[in-house]
Scaffold this motif. Structure first.
Motif, PDB file in Angstrom:
ATOM      1  N   UNK A  61      22.027  39.311  40.998  1.00 27.08           N
ATOM      2  CA  UNK A  61      21.504  39.781  42.020  1.00 27.08           C
ATOM      3  C   UNK A  61      22.308  41.436  42.634  1.00 27.08           C
ATOM      4  N   UNK A  62      23.121  41.194  42.428  1.00 27.43           N
ATOM      5  CA  UNK A  62      24.217  41.603  43.499  1.00 27.43           C
ATOM      6  C   UNK A  62      25.823  41.258  42.569  1.00 27.43           C
ATOM      7  N   UNK A  63      27.200  41.957  42.867  1.00 22.66           N
ATOM      8  CA  UNK A  63      28.532  41.341  43.222  1.00 22.66           C
ATOM      9  C   UNK A  63      29.712  41.829  43.725  1.00 22.66           C
ATOM     10  N   UNK A  64      30.069  40.721  44.358  1.00 20.73           N
ATOM     11  CA  UNK A  64      31.494  41.657  45.280  1.00 20.73           C
ATOM     12  C   UNK A  64      32.918  40.497  45.072  1.00 20.73           C
ATOM     13  N   UNK A  65      33.689  40.821  45.359  1.00 20.15           N
ATOM     14  CA  UNK A  65      33.965  39.714  45.594  1.00 20.15           C
ATOM     15  C   UNK A  65      35.424  39.490  46.839  1.00 20.15           C
ATOM     16  N   UNK A  66      34.562  40.204  48.029  1.00 21.73           N
ATOM     17  CA  UNK A  66      34.858  39.867  49.686  1.00 21.73           C
ATOM     18  C   UNK A  66      34.020  39.078  49.764  1.00 21.73           C
ATOM     19  N   UNK A 100      43.311  36.257  42.514  1.00 21.36           N
ATOM     20  CA  UNK A 100      43.606  36.174  43.423  1.00 21.36           C
ATOM     21  C   UNK A 100      44.778  37.333  43.180  1.00 21.36           C
ATOM     22  N   UNK A 101      45.152  38.103  44.898  1.00 22.13           N
ATOM     23  CA  UNK A 101      45.913  38.601  45.670  1.00 22.13           C
ATOM     24  C   UNK A 101      47.024  38.306  46.188  1.00 22.13           C
ATOM     25  N   UNK A 108      39.857  30.579  47.453  1.00 19.02           N
ATOM     26  CA  UNK A 108      39.822  29.730  48.649  1.00 19.02           C
ATOM     27  C   UNK A 108      38.248  29.922  49.038  1.00 19.02           C
ATOM     28  N   UNK A 109      37.789  30.869  49.255  1.00 20.43           N
ATOM     29  CA  UNK A 109      36.798  31.073  49.797  1.00 20.43           C
ATOM     30  C   UNK A 109      35.083  31.232  48.680  1.00 20.43           C
ATOM     31  N   UNK A 110      35.401  29.988  47.497  1.00 19.81           N
ATOM     32  CA  UNK A 110      34.532  29.622  47.200  1.00 19.81           C
ATOM     33  C   UNK A 110      33.399  29.128  47.408  1.00 19.81           C
ATOM     34  N   UNK A 111      33.613  28.614  48.771  1.00 22.70           N
ATOM     35  CA  UNK A 111      32.624  27.237  49.371  1.00 22.70           C
ATOM     36  C   UNK A 111      32.173  28.093  50.054  1.00 22.70           C
ATOM     37  N   UNK A 112      32.974  29.620  50.676  1.00 21.28           N
ATOM     38  CA  UNK A 112      31.886  29.916  51.883  1.00 21.28           C
ATOM     39  C   UNK A 112      31.450  30.793  51.142  1.00 21.28           C
ATOM     40  N   UNK A 113      31.001  31.682  50.345  1.00 23.65           N
ATOM     41  CA  UNK A 113      30.573  32.880  49.354  1.00 23.65           C
ATOM     42  C   UNK A 113      29.601  31.932  49.108  1.00 23.65           C
ATOM     43  N   UNK A 114      29.554  31.212  48.517  1.00 20.69           N
ATOM     44  CA  UNK A 114      28.857  29.713  47.907  1.00 20.69           C
ATOM     45  C   UNK A 114      27.480  29.627  49.061  1.00 20.69           C
ATOM     46  N   UNK A 115      28.008  29.370  50.491  1.00 17.05           N
ATOM     47  CA  UNK A 115      27.018  29.237  51.915  1.00 17.05           C
ATOM     48  C   UNK A 115      27.021  29.976  51.769  1.00 17.05           C
TER      49      UNK A 115
END
Length: 268
Positions: free
Chosen positions: A24-29, A43-44, A51-58
């Protein structure tokens, strides 16, 4: 109504979906993730979004666009940044909204916000715009990717530091209406020919105009003849704003309002 399904994401980006999901939305942070969002792991120079995929899913993300397989619903792509750009193109291709692009050396965000609020009074809840000052090669496609399917208007801010950048952005946005607020010596160190180079770079916004499109130019600016000439090569209609007697939108008077803001008298 979902913003994107996993199959639509895969088709738009050329990637492979690991499972069926909707976002329902999009973010890269990862710090901005809301429940139901798509997280784009990019990648920046300073860090790697993977490295933050688990945090995003949580935080409630419904799926991920990533460059390596993960133990979460995802769309696997070769390049996440390129996938975001492709998603911006796909969002623009599917919308039936009237799209407005805004650039200029000053006043871009204020103008974008003013347009949003004016249009939202006519079509409540059906107007989409760039958030914050997301106006570069990452922010513009992100703003497009966030545009609801049923939006009636889209207002997008576009910025640049060098020649050629706006030409690329405007061809993603493909505005029906393209506006330049003003020309001033912002980023002048990047242009060997001074403000004339800035005016030419800002005028690149007209290159992405849709057939029959409208260009809006600042009549009082000293670079007006240069901007008007550039608009003539791309626009079907040109409208001028300023205090000149023959401006299509003419400022007659403006004073500060007692409670803040301005009281403006204009002839349109």
């Amino acid at each position: 109504m979902s913003l994107w399904t996993s199959s639509e994401l895969a088709k738009a980006t050329g990637g492979t979906a690991s499972a069926e999901f909707e976002v329902t939305g999009v973010a890269f942070d990862s710090r901005e993730i809301q429940p139901g969002d798509l997280f784009i792991a990019m990648r920046g120079e300073a860090t790697d979004g993977h490295l933050f995929i688990d945090r995003a899913m949580a935080a409630g993300a419904a799926g991920v666009i990533c460059e390596q397989p993960v133990d979460h619903p995802h769309v696997l792509v070769a390049d996440s940044a390129a996938a975001l750009t492709a998603l911006g193109h796909a969002a623009r291709a599917r919308t039936g909204a009237t799209v407005i692009g805004v650039t200029g050396s000053a006043g871009k965000t204020s103008t974008k916000e003013a347009l949003f609020h004016a249009l939202d009074r006519m079509a409540p809840g059906a107007v989409h715009r760039s958030v914050k000052s997301y106006n570069n090669h990452v922010g513009v496609p992100l703003s497009l990717a966030r545009m609801p399917r049923d939006a009636r208007f889209g207002v997008f801010e576009m910025g640049m530091n060098h020649a050629g950048e706006l030409a690329e952005l405007t061809r993603i946005v493909r505005p029906h209406i393209a506006m330049i607020t003003t020309i001033a010596p912002a980023h002048i160190g990047n242009f060997s020919n001074g403000e004339e180079g800035i005016a030419d770079a800002k005028a690149e916004i007209f290159q992405g105009l849709e057939p029959g499109g409208t260009a809006i130019v600042p009549h009082n600016n000293r670079h007006y003849p240069r901007l008007y000439a550039a608009a003539q090569t791309c626009a079907h209609v040109i409208r001028r704003f300023g205090s000149q007697p023959d401006s299509e939108t003419r400022l007659i008077d403006a004073i500060r309002a007692p409670e803040g803001g301005s009281l403006v008298t204009a002839e349109i």
